[in-house]
Scaffold this active site. Structure first.
Site, PDB file in Angstrom:
ATOM      1  N   GLN A 161       0.847  -1.193   0.000  1.00 35.34           N
ATOM      2  CA  GLN A 161       0.000   0.000   0.000  1.00 35.34           C
ATOM      3  C   GLN A 161       0.883   1.244   0.000  1.00 35.34           C
ATOM      4  OE1 GLN A 161      -3.542  -0.637   2.920  1.00 35.34           O
ATOM      5  NE2 GLN A 161      -1.946  -2.043   3.575  1.00 35.34           N
ATOM      6  N   HIS A 214      -1.478   1.460  -4.252  1.00 33.84           N
ATOM      7  CA  HIS A 214      -1.934   2.850  -4.145  1.00 33.84           C
ATOM      8  C   HIS A 214      -1.082   3.827  -4.947  1.00 33.84           C
ATOM      9  CE1 HIS A 214      -4.097   1.710  -0.116  1.00 33.84           C
ATOM     10  NE2 HIS A 214      -4.741   1.294  -1.193  1.00 33.84           N
ATOM     11  N   CYS A 221      -4.782  15.008 -19.950  1.00 31.30           N
ATOM     12  CA  CYS A 221      -4.588  13.917 -20.930  1.00 31.30           C
ATOM     13  C   CYS A 221      -4.276  12.582 -20.255  1.00 31.30           C
ATOM     14  CB  CYS A 221      -3.506  14.300 -21.945  1.00 31.30           C
ATOM     15  SG  CYS A 221      -1.850  14.444 -21.249  1.00 31.30           S
ATOM     16  N   THR A 279       0.404  -2.976   8.648  1.00 32.16           N
ATOM     17  CA  THR A 279      -0.764  -2.232   8.177  1.00 32.16           C
ATOM     18  C   THR A 279      -1.879  -2.313   9.212  1.00 32.16           C
ATOM     19  OG1 THR A 279      -2.485  -2.028   6.467  1.00 32.16           O
ATOM     20  CG2 THR A 279      -1.548  -4.239   6.784  1.00 32.16           C
ATOM     21  N   SER A 280      -2.610  -1.198   9.355  1.00 27.12           N
ATOM     22  CA  SER A 280      -3.718  -1.184  10.313  1.00 27.12           C
ATOM     23  C   SER A 280      -4.899  -1.979   9.756  1.00 27.12           C
ATOM     24  CB  SER A 280      -4.138   0.254  10.623  1.00 27.12           C
ATOM     25  OG  SER A 280      -4.510   0.912   9.423  1.00 27.12           O
TER      26      SER A 280
HETATM   27  C1  BJW Z   1       4.438  -1.218  12.711  1.00 32.35           C
HETATM   28  C2  BJW Z   1       5.588  -0.503  12.876  1.00 32.35           C
HETATM   29  C3  BJW Z   1       6.758  -1.240  12.871  1.00 32.35           C
HETATM   30  C4  BJW Z   1       4.032   0.919  12.878  1.00 32.35           C
HETATM   31  N1  BJW Z   1       6.706  -2.567  12.720  1.00 32.35           N
HETATM   32  N2  BJW Z   1       4.390  -2.528  12.578  1.00 32.35           N
HETATM   33  C5  BJW Z   1     -15.857  -1.137   1.824  1.00 32.35           C
HETATM   34  C6  BJW Z   1     -16.340  -0.795   3.071  1.00 32.35           C
HETATM   35  C7  BJW Z   1     -16.144   0.482   3.579  1.00 32.35           C
HETATM   36  C8  BJW Z   1     -15.464   1.443   2.867  1.00 32.35           C
HETATM   37  C9  BJW Z   1     -14.977   1.098   1.627  1.00 32.35           C
HETATM   38  C10 BJW Z   1     -15.167  -0.171   1.119  1.00 32.35           C
HETATM   39  N3  BJW Z   1     -14.578  -0.234  -0.104  1.00 32.35           N
HETATM   40  C11 BJW Z   1     -14.019   0.957  -0.364  1.00 32.35           C
HETATM   41  C12 BJW Z   1     -14.247   1.797   0.669  1.00 32.35           C
HETATM   42  C13 BJW Z   1     -13.804   3.219   0.778  1.00 32.35           C
HETATM   43  C14 BJW Z   1     -12.352   3.364   1.148  1.00 32.35           C
HETATM   44  C15 BJW Z   1     -12.077   2.702   2.508  1.00 32.35           C
HETATM   45  O1  BJW Z   1     -11.463   1.682   2.615  1.00 32.35           O
HETATM   46  N4  BJW Z   1     -12.511   3.331   3.580  1.00 32.35           N
HETATM   47  C16 BJW Z   1     -12.324   2.791   4.933  1.00 32.35           C
HETATM   48  C17 BJW Z   1     -11.160   3.518   5.615  1.00 32.35           C
HETATM   49  C18 BJW Z   1     -13.600   2.940   5.681  1.00 32.35           C
HETATM   50  N5  BJW Z   1     -11.487   2.795   0.139  1.00 32.35           N
HETATM   51  C19 BJW Z   1     -11.254   3.414  -1.001  1.00 32.35           C
HETATM   52  O2  BJW Z   1     -11.775   4.471  -1.267  1.00 32.35           O
HETATM   53  C20 BJW Z   1     -10.313   2.746  -1.980  1.00 32.35           C
HETATM   54  N6  BJW Z   1     -10.905   2.670  -3.252  1.00 32.35           N
HETATM   55  C21 BJW Z   1     -11.787   1.706  -3.594  1.00 32.35           C
HETATM   56  O3  BJW Z   1     -12.043   0.781  -2.878  1.00 32.35           O
HETATM   57  O4  BJW Z   1     -12.375   1.881  -4.837  1.00 32.35           O
HETATM   58  C22 BJW Z   1     -13.628   1.247  -5.082  1.00 32.35           C
HETATM   59  C23 BJW Z   1     -14.685   2.048  -4.344  1.00 32.35           C
HETATM   60  C24 BJW Z   1     -14.699   3.412  -4.420  1.00 32.35           C
HETATM   61  C25 BJW Z   1     -15.676   4.134  -3.733  1.00 32.35           C
HETATM   62  C26 BJW Z   1     -16.580   3.488  -2.917  1.00 32.35           C
HETATM   63  C27 BJW Z   1     -16.551   2.100  -2.814  1.00 32.35           C
HETATM   64  C28 BJW Z   1     -15.587   1.376  -3.558  1.00 32.35           C
HETATM   65  C29 BJW Z   1      -9.038   3.575  -2.133  1.00 32.35           C
HETATM   66  C30 BJW Z   1      -8.230   3.650  -0.895  1.00 32.35           C
HETATM   67  C31 BJW Z   1      -7.044   4.594  -1.090  1.00 32.35           C
HETATM   68  C32 BJW Z   1      -6.211   4.784   0.147  1.00 32.35           C
HETATM   69  N7  BJW Z   1      -5.297   5.873  -0.060  1.00 32.35           N
HETATM   70  C33 BJW Z   1      -4.328   6.218   0.957  1.00 32.35           C
HETATM   71  C34 BJW Z   1      -3.630   7.568   0.582  1.00 32.35           C
HETATM   72  C35 BJW Z   1      -2.999   7.557  -0.821  1.00 32.35           C
HETATM   73  C36 BJW Z   1      -1.585   7.072  -0.845  1.00 32.35           C
HETATM   74  C37 BJW Z   1      -0.630   7.946  -0.038  1.00 32.35           C
HETATM   75  O5  BJW Z   1      -0.743   9.191  -0.068  1.00 32.35           O
HETATM   76  O6  BJW Z   1       0.253   7.397   0.631  1.00 32.35           O
HETATM   77  O7  BJW Z   1      -3.383   5.144   1.125  1.00 32.35           O
HETATM   78  S1  BJW Z   1      -5.051   6.360   2.580  1.00 32.35           S
HETATM   79  C38 BJW Z   1      -3.680   5.686   3.463  1.00 32.35           C
HETATM   80  O8  BJW Z   1      -4.117   4.482   4.139  1.00 32.35           O
HETATM   81  C39 BJW Z   1      -2.678   5.253   2.381  1.00 32.35           C
HETATM   82  C40 BJW Z   1      -2.264   3.906   2.908  1.00 32.35           C
HETATM   83  O9  BJW Z   1      -1.711   3.125   1.856  1.00 32.35           O
HETATM   84  C41 BJW Z   1      -3.524   3.358   3.500  1.00 32.35           C
HETATM   85  C42 BJW Z   1      -3.326   2.242   4.498  1.00 32.35           C
HETATM   86  O10 BJW Z   1      -2.626   2.674   5.621  1.00 32.35           O
HETATM   87  P1  BJW Z   1      -1.581   1.685   6.363  1.00 32.35           P
HETATM   88  O11 BJW Z   1      -0.478   1.383   5.437  1.00 32.35           O
HETATM   89  O12 BJW Z   1      -2.304   0.549   6.937  1.00 32.35           O
HETATM   90  O13 BJW Z   1      -0.987   2.647   7.493  1.00 32.35           O
HETATM   91  P2  BJW Z   1      -1.537   2.948   8.992  1.00 32.35           P
HETATM   92  O14 BJW Z   1      -0.856   4.157   9.466  1.00 32.35           O
HETATM   93  O15 BJW Z   1      -3.003   2.927   9.023  1.00 32.35           O
HETATM   94  O16 BJW Z   1      -1.063   1.699   9.850  1.00 32.35           O
HETATM   95  C43 BJW Z   1       0.287   1.488  10.176  1.00 32.35           C
HETATM   96  C44 BJW Z   1       0.374   0.159  10.922  1.00 32.35           C
HETATM   97  O17 BJW Z   1       1.741  -0.176  11.103  1.00 32.35           O
HETATM   98  C45 BJW Z   1      -0.257   0.181  12.322  1.00 32.35           C
HETATM   99  O18 BJW Z   1      -1.050  -0.978  12.482  1.00 32.35           O
HETATM  100  C46 BJW Z   1       0.961   0.141  13.279  1.00 32.35           C
HETATM  101  O19 BJW Z   1       0.685  -0.571  14.479  1.00 32.35           O
HETATM  102  C47 BJW Z   1       1.966  -0.586  12.449  1.00 32.35           C
HETATM  103  N8  BJW Z   1       3.356  -0.259  12.709  1.00 32.35           N
HETATM  104  N9  BJW Z   1       5.238   0.873  13.007  1.00 32.35           N
HETATM  105  C48 BJW Z   1       5.460  -3.156  12.603  1.00 32.35           C
HETATM  106  N10 BJW Z   1       7.952  -0.619  13.054  1.00 32.35           N
HETATM  107 ZN    ZN Z   2      -1.566  16.478 -20.228  1.00 31.01          ZN
END
Ligand code: BJW
Ligand code: ZN
Length: 289
Positions: A149, A167, A178, A236-237
């Site tokens: 991710q 992502h 474009c 990942t969370s």
């Molecule tokens: C350690 C550590 C160490 C720390 N060792 N561990 C179904 C149900 C409900 C909602 C939806 C659904 N389907 C789609 C949705 C909507 C939405 C969604 O999921 N919402 C929920 C939050 C409710 N999803 C979307 O919109 C997605 N699109 C999609 O599904 O399209 C179809 C659709 C569209 C519209 C409606 C329905 C369907 C797209 C999601 C895009 C996410 N984008 C982001 C930002 C862009 C990229 C960027 O700028 O970087 O992506 S959001 C952000 O969260 C980023 C990350 O990739 C993503 C995940 O976060 P991650 O990696 O888990 O980080 P953290 O901080 O949350 O967790 C860190 C973890 O590490 C923790 O657990 C710590 O404990 C641990 N940790 N240090 C081990 N050293």
């Molecule tokens: Zn262009």
């Protein structure tokens, strides 16, 4: 005196219990580590889902931890198309700062262990197929597939070849006019960067909330989830869809799921082995040199 002896005895028993509890915990921990190692040794096709936590030890901020990116940046302002349309300058400030952080970051022991895992498997299978950059376009089960991710590119920098960027990438931009995707820009872009071809505003080539993951990325990810025989979830969370559903889909197929995280997540409830701690400490222990 009798009272004192009783008290000393009780204290000793307490101490012994404490020591026993501590060593039981150590044994349990070792047991989990060796369980994870033997799952890895037996697996032929591993799917690895990673999140921001794997890059934390490289100094990259996570999103939802204390002090994480979402603390000072409202999601709707910096991670939705609506936010970008309203104030592209603000969104570019956010991504420029992250480009700067990613540019100076280097892969940590966790990224390196995963790259080593893949390299070891590729050596064994001899025929090391070539990579097309984003791990897409393949429909043959690979020994190791990383579904990340993260947009920071640290897996590739560590040497992992089969990486699917769910992502997008912080190093790519996309034209809002474009739709051409390009890279190789200076680390810090102008705050309102324009397309060289059509003059429209450029945006980061990342997936924001409410946007669909790229079709071929989604297809490759689903293929890997459906064909793997072991699933690793790291740092990942597990709350953002569709990535968060992958370990559950694998588990429903009866595939063992190993989770590595410093905290419990929704995946912990279905994990076959849950290793709680830092990814950079744990992965080198279960992936030997
Ligand atoms: C350690 C550590 C160490 C720390 N060792 N561990 C179904 C149900 C409900 C909602 C939806 C659904 N389907 C789609 C949705 C909507 C939405 C969604 O999921 N919402 C929920 C939050 C409710 N999803 C979307 O919109 C997605 N699109 C999609 O599904 O399209 C179809 C659709 C569209 C519209 C409606 C329905 C369907 C797209 C999601 C895009 C996410 N984008 C982001 C930002 C862009 C990229 C960027 O700028 O970087 O992506 S959001 C952000 O969260 C980023 C990350 O990739 C993503 C995940 O976060 P991650 O990696 O888990 O980080 P953290 O901080 O949350 O967790 C860190 C973890 O590490 C923790 O657990 C710590 O404990 C641990 N940790 N240090 C081990 N050293
Ligand atoms: Zn262009």
């Amino acid at each position: 005196f009798v009272m004192d002896a009783a008290r000393v005895g009780k204290a000793n028993r307490g101490l012994q219990n404490g020591v026993q509890e501590a060593s039981a915990f150590m044994k349990l921990d070792k047991k989990h580590l060796s369980q994870a190692s033997s799952f890895l040794a037996r697996s032929k096709s591993i799917c690895i889902l990673t999140g921001a936590g794997i890059s934390a030890e490289s100094g990259i901020k996570t999103f939802r931890d204390a002090g994480g990116l979402w603390e000072n940046h409202p999601i709707e302002k910096v991670a939705t198309l609506e936010g970008f349309v309203e104030d592209p300058r603000h969104v570019w400030e956010f991504y420029n700062a992250r480009r700067k952080a990613a540019d100076t970051a280097t892969p940590n022991a966790a990224h390196i262990a995963l790259a080593r895992l893949e390299l070891g498997r590729l050596r064994k299978t001899k025929k090391a197929g070539s990579s097309n950059g984003n791990g897409t376009g393949h429909r043959k089960a690979k020994p190791v597939s990383i579904l990340t991710q993260n947009i920071d590119g640290l897996h590739q920098q560590a040497g992992s070849q089969n990486v699917v960027e769910l992502h997008g990438s912080i190093w790519k931009v996309r034209c809002t006019g474009c739709h051409v995707v390009s890279r190789d820009f200076p680390v810090e872009l102008p705050l309102l960067p324009r397309c060289g071809d059509c003059g429209s505003l450029l945006r980061p080539h990342v997936v924001w909330f409410g946007e669909h993951l790229e079709a071929d990325v989604l297809e490759t990810a689903e293929f890997v989830v459906q064909t793997c025989d072991l699933f690793l979830v790291i740092g990942t969370s597990a709350v953002v869809q569709p990535a968060a559903s992958y370990p559950f889909l694998a588990s429903r197929r009866g595939i063992p799921v190993i989770e590595i995280n410093k905290e419990k997540t929704p995946v912990s409830a279905i994990a076959t082995v849950s290793l709680m701690g830092l990814a950079g400490m744990i992965l080198p222990k279960i992936i030997p040199d």
